[in-house]
Design a protein around this motif. Structure first.
Motif, PDB file in Angstrom:
ATOM      1  N   ASP A  42       0.801  -1.226   0.000  1.00  0.00           N
ATOM      2  CA  ASP A  42       0.000   0.000   0.000  1.00  0.00           C
ATOM      3  C   ASP A  42       0.832   1.274   0.000  1.00  0.00           C
ATOM      4  O   ASP A  42       0.301   2.365  -0.132  1.00  0.00           O
ATOM      5  CB  ASP A  42      -1.014  -0.003   1.153  1.00  0.00           C
ATOM      6  CG  ASP A  42      -0.354  -0.122   2.495  1.00  0.00           C
ATOM      7  OD1 ASP A  42       0.892  -0.072   2.558  1.00  0.00           O
ATOM      8  OD2 ASP A  42      -1.076  -0.253   3.506  1.00  0.00           O
TER       9      ASP A  42
ATOM     10  N   LYS B   8      -4.773   4.488  -0.530  1.00  0.00           N
ATOM     11  CA  LYS B   8      -5.910   5.392  -0.699  1.00  0.00           C
ATOM     12  C   LYS B   8      -6.925   4.814  -1.682  1.00  0.00           C
ATOM     13  O   LYS B   8      -7.899   5.486  -2.042  1.00  0.00           O
ATOM     14  CB  LYS B   8      -5.423   6.750  -1.184  1.00  0.00           C
ATOM     15  CG  LYS B   8      -4.628   7.470  -0.113  1.00  0.00           C
ATOM     16  CD  LYS B   8      -4.019   8.749  -0.619  1.00  0.00           C
ATOM     17  CE  LYS B   8      -3.096   9.346   0.436  1.00  0.00           C
ATOM     18  NZ  LYS B   8      -2.090  10.217  -0.131  1.00  0.00           N
ATOM     19  N   PHE B   9      -6.717   3.606  -2.146  1.00  0.00           N
ATOM     20  CA  PHE B   9      -7.604   2.992  -3.129  1.00  0.00           C
ATOM     21  C   PHE B   9      -8.826   2.373  -2.455  1.00  0.00           C
ATOM     22  O   PHE B   9      -8.736   1.840  -1.350  1.00  0.00           O
ATOM     23  CB  PHE B   9      -6.860   1.878  -3.883  1.00  0.00           C
ATOM     24  CG  PHE B   9      -6.181   2.350  -5.150  1.00  0.00           C
ATOM     25  CD1 PHE B   9      -5.690   3.630  -5.262  1.00  0.00           C
ATOM     26  CD2 PHE B   9      -6.028   1.493  -6.227  1.00  0.00           C
ATOM     27  CE1 PHE B   9      -5.056   4.062  -6.414  1.00  0.00           C
ATOM     28  CE2 PHE B   9      -5.398   1.909  -7.385  1.00  0.00           C
ATOM     29  CZ  PHE B   9      -4.911   3.197  -7.479  1.00  0.00           C
ATOM     30  N   SER B  10      -9.952   2.397  -3.166  1.00  0.00           N
ATOM     31  CA  SER B  10     -11.141   1.680  -2.699  1.00  0.00           C
ATOM     32  C   SER B  10     -10.958   0.208  -3.052  1.00  0.00           C
ATOM     33  O   SER B  10     -10.032  -0.163  -3.792  1.00  0.00           O
ATOM     34  CB  SER B  10     -12.378   2.217  -3.393  1.00  0.00           C
ATOM     35  OG  SER B  10     -12.321   1.883  -4.775  1.00  0.00           O
ATOM     36  N   LYS B  11     -11.868  -0.633  -2.538  1.00  0.00           N
ATOM     37  CA  LYS B  11     -11.778  -2.065  -2.812  1.00  0.00           C
ATOM     38  C   LYS B  11     -11.866  -2.341  -4.315  1.00  0.00           C
ATOM     39  O   LYS B  11     -11.131  -3.173  -4.858  1.00  0.00           O
ATOM     40  CB  LYS B  11     -12.919  -2.772  -2.074  1.00  0.00           C
ATOM     41  CG  LYS B  11     -12.687  -4.239  -1.883  1.00  0.00           C
ATOM     42  CD  LYS B  11     -13.829  -4.853  -1.092  1.00  0.00           C
ATOM     43  CE  LYS B  11     -13.722  -6.370  -1.152  1.00  0.00           C
ATOM     44  NZ  LYS B  11     -14.927  -7.035  -0.683  1.00  0.00           N
TER      45      LYS B  11
ATOM     46  N   ASP C 191     -18.670  -2.377  -8.185  1.00  0.00           N
ATOM     47  CA  ASP C 191     -20.013  -1.869  -8.444  1.00  0.00           C
ATOM     48  C   ASP C 191     -20.448  -2.360  -9.837  1.00  0.00           C
ATOM     49  O   ASP C 191     -19.647  -2.949 -10.566  1.00  0.00           O
ATOM     50  CB  ASP C 191     -20.022  -0.332  -8.328  1.00  0.00           C
ATOM     51  CG  ASP C 191     -19.031   0.318  -9.261  1.00  0.00           C
ATOM     52  OD1 ASP C 191     -18.663  -0.324 -10.271  1.00  0.00           O
ATOM     53  OD2 ASP C 191     -18.609   1.455  -9.013  1.00  0.00           O
TER      54      ASP C 191
ATOM     55  N   GLY D 158     -16.566  -7.119  -4.833  1.00  0.00           N
ATOM     56  CA  GLY D 158     -16.297  -5.756  -4.389  1.00  0.00           C
ATOM     57  C   GLY D 158     -16.457  -4.695  -5.455  1.00  0.00           C
ATOM     58  O   GLY D 158     -16.161  -3.536  -5.219  1.00  0.00           O
TER      59      GLY D 158
END
Lengths: 259, 324
Positions: free
Chosen positions: B101, B146-149, B178, B176
Motif C-alpha cells: 500500500d 488510498k484505493f477503494s476495494k 459496483d 467488491g
C-alpha cells in the motif's frame, strides 16, 4: 544479484524508506549533536572516547532494533497481508524472494549506518579533534557492527519463515543475547569443573553465533588498531553463518503452505 | 498466438487433493479438496462455482504453488505446477487482493513487470497501457492505501494480465465491484477470450458465469459436483409456467388460482405446472383478466447450484478424514 531478487530487494528498501524507518537518523543526529556539545564542556581530554563509545553503541543498538523488528516481519507481513500471493504467481522462486527480502533490509541497514557514521564523524569534528590514522579502527568497528546486523537479520528472517513475529522476536533476541555471552558462558562452564555443564556451555558456544567477536567498540574508542586477521575471520564467519541461515530459511519456506 | 502442441489442455488437474491439519494437541486432517480431476482447453473461459469454503480458492492456490497438494498433480500448458517457468505463462488475481500500500498503482505494475524481464521502456509503455485498460490511468500516481476495494481489484486484474499471459486465473474477480466495475471486468474477460487466452475464474455470482463461460464446474464440500456448459446445466427441464396477470375491475380471482397467486402492486403472479397451463389461462379469461406474460420457469444455474450444494454442503464440507 539476479533479475528476480533485485526488484524484491529494492522494494523492501523502498518500503522501509516510505514507512519512515530512516527517521531514526534524526534522533541519532540530535543525540550526537547534544553529546558533542555537552561532552565538549564536561569531559576534557576524553571527548574522543566518550563520543566514539556513545556513537558506536548507538549505531549498534539502532541497527539491532531495525534488524530484529523489521527482520521478523519480512516474510510474515507478506503472508499476513497476502501481498506474497500475487508475487509468487510470477516467475520467482521462493528462495529468490527470501534472498531479495534479506538484501533489501541489509541495504536499508547499510544506508542507515552510513548516515550515522557521517553524523559520528561530524560530532568528532565538532569536539575539535583532528582525524588521525588510528581512527580507521572506528570504521572497522562499524564494519563489524554491519556484519553483526547481517547475522541478526538472517536470524530474524529464518525465524519469520515459520513462526509469528512475536515469537520470532523472542527467538532472535534470545539467540543474540546468548551469542553475546557465549564465550563467557563457556568460560564459566570450564571453571566449574562440572563435565555436564562444561559440555552444555561448549555446545551452546559452538551452536549460536558468537556476537562477542564483533564488538570492537572499546578498541576503537582507545584508538587501538584491529588486526587484519580478525577482520578476515569475522567476515568469513558472518558470511558462512548467513549462508547457512539463508539455506535453512529457504528449505523451511519452500515447503510452507501459505494458507 | 497460442503455441502449445495440438490437444494439450491449457489446464489439466489430476486427482488434486488437499488436507489441512486442524486441532492443537490431537492433529486431525481436514479435507479441503477431494480428488479434483478437471481439464480446461485452450481459449476456454471456465467458471469455477461454489459457495464459500467449497475449495475454489484452495484449488487456485494449489495451481499457483502457494500451497502443496496432499495427493494428485496438475499441469498448466503442459508444464508441472512445480516448474517456475510455468509462471511466465500465467496471470493470477488472488481473492480480495491486497498489494503493497506504500506504492502507487504505477509503481506496483512496474514492480510486477520487472519479473517478466521487460526493459524500462517496455515496462513504462505496458504500465500505461494496462492502467488505461482497467480504468486507473487517472489514479496511477495515487498510493494504493488510498484505493477503494474496487480500485484495488482493478489494479489486481492489471497485474494479472500485464505480461500477456496465456492462462489467466481470477479468484472472485467481480467481488467488491459496483455494477459498472463488474461490467468492465466482464468486458476484459471477453476481450481476453477474443485474444485467444484461457480464463479460469472462480465466482459465486452465477449470472456472470452464465454470461461469460464456455463451461462451468460446480464445487461443493471440496468435491466437483458437475461440469458442463451453462446451457447444459440450465436447460435440462422446464419446472413450471409463470403467468403474470391483472384482474379486470377488481374481480375475484379464479378459485383454482386464488390460493397460489402472489399479489405484486396490482398485478398477480402465479406458477402452474406445464400441463395445467391452458386450464389456468382459460379460467383467467373467464374472469376477463388481462394476461401480461406467460413464460417458462427453468432451473437457473443458481437453482442447479443450490440443489447440489444444499445436499452436499453440510455432509461433505470439511470432511474429516483419518486422524494422523
Amino acid at each position: 544479484m539476479s533479475a528476480t531478487t533485485a526488484p524484491v530487494a529494492i522494494n523492501t528498501f523502498r518500503e522501509a524508506v516510505r514507512d519512515r524507518v530512516l527517521y531514526n537518523l534524526i534522533f541519532f543526529a540530535l543525540m550526537m549533536i547534544g553529546a558533542a556539545i555537552i561532552v565538549g564542556q564536561i569531559s576534557i581530554g576524553i571527548e574522543r572516547l566518550v563520543i566514539i563509545n556513545l556513537g558506536l553503541s548507538a549505531i549498534s543498538i539502532f541497527g539491532l532494533v531495525m534488524a530484529v523488528f523489521i527482520g521478523v516481519g519480512l516474510v510474515s507481513k507478506e503472508i499476513e497481508k497476502r501481498t506474497l500471493y500475487s508475487l509468487l504467481a510470477k516467475p520467482i522462486r521462493r528462495w529468490e524472494f527470501l534472498v531479495g527480502k534479506y538484501a533489501g533490509l541489509l541495504l536499508t541497514l547499510v544506508v542507515n549506518t552510513s548516515f550515522m557514521t557521517i553524523a559520528l564523524a561530524a560530532a568528532l569534528f565538532y569536539v575539535g579533534r583532528p582525524f588521525v590514522r588510528s581512527d580507521s579502527s572506528i570504521l572497522v568497528a562499524i564494519y563489524f557492527i554491519l556484519l553483526e546486523l547481517a547475522l541478526v537479520t538472517a536470524l530474524a528472517l529464518f525465524f519469520s519463515c515459520f513462526s509469528s513475529p512475536t515469537l520470532s522476536t523472542l527467538f532472535t533476541l534470545g539467540i543474540y543475547i546468548t551469542g553475546v555471552f557465549a564465550s563467557d558462558m563457556r568460560d564459566v562452564g570450564e571453571l566449574t569443573g562440572n563435565p555436564s555443564l562444561n559440555a552444555v556451555t561448549r555446545v551452546i558456544y559452538y551452536l549460536v553465533p558468537n556476537f562477542h567477536n564483533f564488538n570492537a567498540i572499546a578498541a576503537a574508542g582507545h584508538g587501538e588498531s584491529i588486526p587484519l586477521s580478525l577482520v578476515g575471520q569475522n567476515t568469513l564467519y558472518a558470511v558462512l553463518y548467513v549462508t547457512l541461515l539463508l539455506l535453512a530459511a529457504s528449505a523451511v519456506f519452500s515447503k510452507r503452505n501459505l494458507k | 498466438m497460442i503455441m502449445t502442441a495440438m490437444g494439450t489442455p491449457a489446464i489439466e488437474i489430476l486427482g488434486l487433493t488437499k488436507d489441512y491439519s486442524v486441532g492443537f494437541w490431537r492433529k486431525r486432517a481436514r479435507r479441503s479438496l477431494d480428488n479434483l480431476t478437471l481439464q480446461v482447453q485452450e481459449r476456454e473461459v471456465f467458471g469455477f462455482l461454489g459457495p464459500n469454503g467449497a475449495g475454489k480458492t484452495t484449488t487456485l492456490k494449489l495451481l499457483m504453488g502457494l500451497i502443496f497438494p496432499t495427493a494428485g498433480t496438475a499441469r498448466i500448458r503442459g508444464k508441472s505446477i512445480d516448474d517456475v517457468r510455468m509462471h511466465r505463462e500465467i496471470g493470477y488475481l488472488p481473492e480480495q487482493p491486497y498489494f503493497y500500500d506504500y506504492l502507487t498503482a504505477r509503481e506496483l505494475l512496474d514492480y510486477y513487470a520487472r519479473f517478466s524481464g521487460y526493459s524500462a521502456v517496455e515496462r513504462g509503455e505496458r504500465v500505461e497501457r494496462f492502467l488505461e485498460r482497467v480504468g486507473l490511468a487517472a489514479a496511477g500516481n495515487v498510493q494504493l492505501r488510498k484505493f477503494s476495494k474496487g480500485m484495488l481489484q482493478r489494479a489486481g486484474i492489471a497485474q494479472a494480465i500485464l505480461h500477456d499471459p496465456q492462462v489467466i486465473f481470477l479468484d472472485e474477480p467481480m467481488s467488491g465491484l459496483d455494477p459498472v466495475g463488474r461490467r468492465e471486468v466482464r468486458d476484459i474477460i471477453l476481450d481476453l477470450k477474443k485474444q485467444g487466452r484461457t480464463v479460469f475464474f472462480s465466482t459465486h455470482i452465477l449470472s456472470d458465469a452464465e454470461m461469460l463461460c464456455d463451461r462451468v464446474g460446480v464445487l461443493a464440500g471440496g468435491k466437483l459436483q458437475g461440469v458442463g456448459t451453462p446451457s447444459e446445466i440450465v436447460s435440462v427441464e422446464v419446472h413450471a409456467m409463470e403467468i403474470l396477470f391483472e384482474p379486470r375491475d377488481n374481480r375475484a380471482l379464479p378459485t383454482a388460482l386464488a390460493g397460489r397467486a402472489t399479489h405484486m402492486g396490482g398485478r398477480y403472479r402465479v406458477e402452474v405446472p406445464e400441463t395445467e397451463l391452458y386450464g389456468a389461462l382459460d379460467s383467467l379469461r373467464s374472469t376477463d383478466a388481462r394476461i401480461l406474460s406467460v413464460s417458462p420457469v427453468r432451473p437457473t444455474l443458481e437453482d442447479y447450484f443450490l440443489r447440489l450444494v444444499g445436499g452436499a454442503q453440510e455432509k461433505s464440507r470439511g470432511v474429516e478424514v483419518m486422524s494422523r
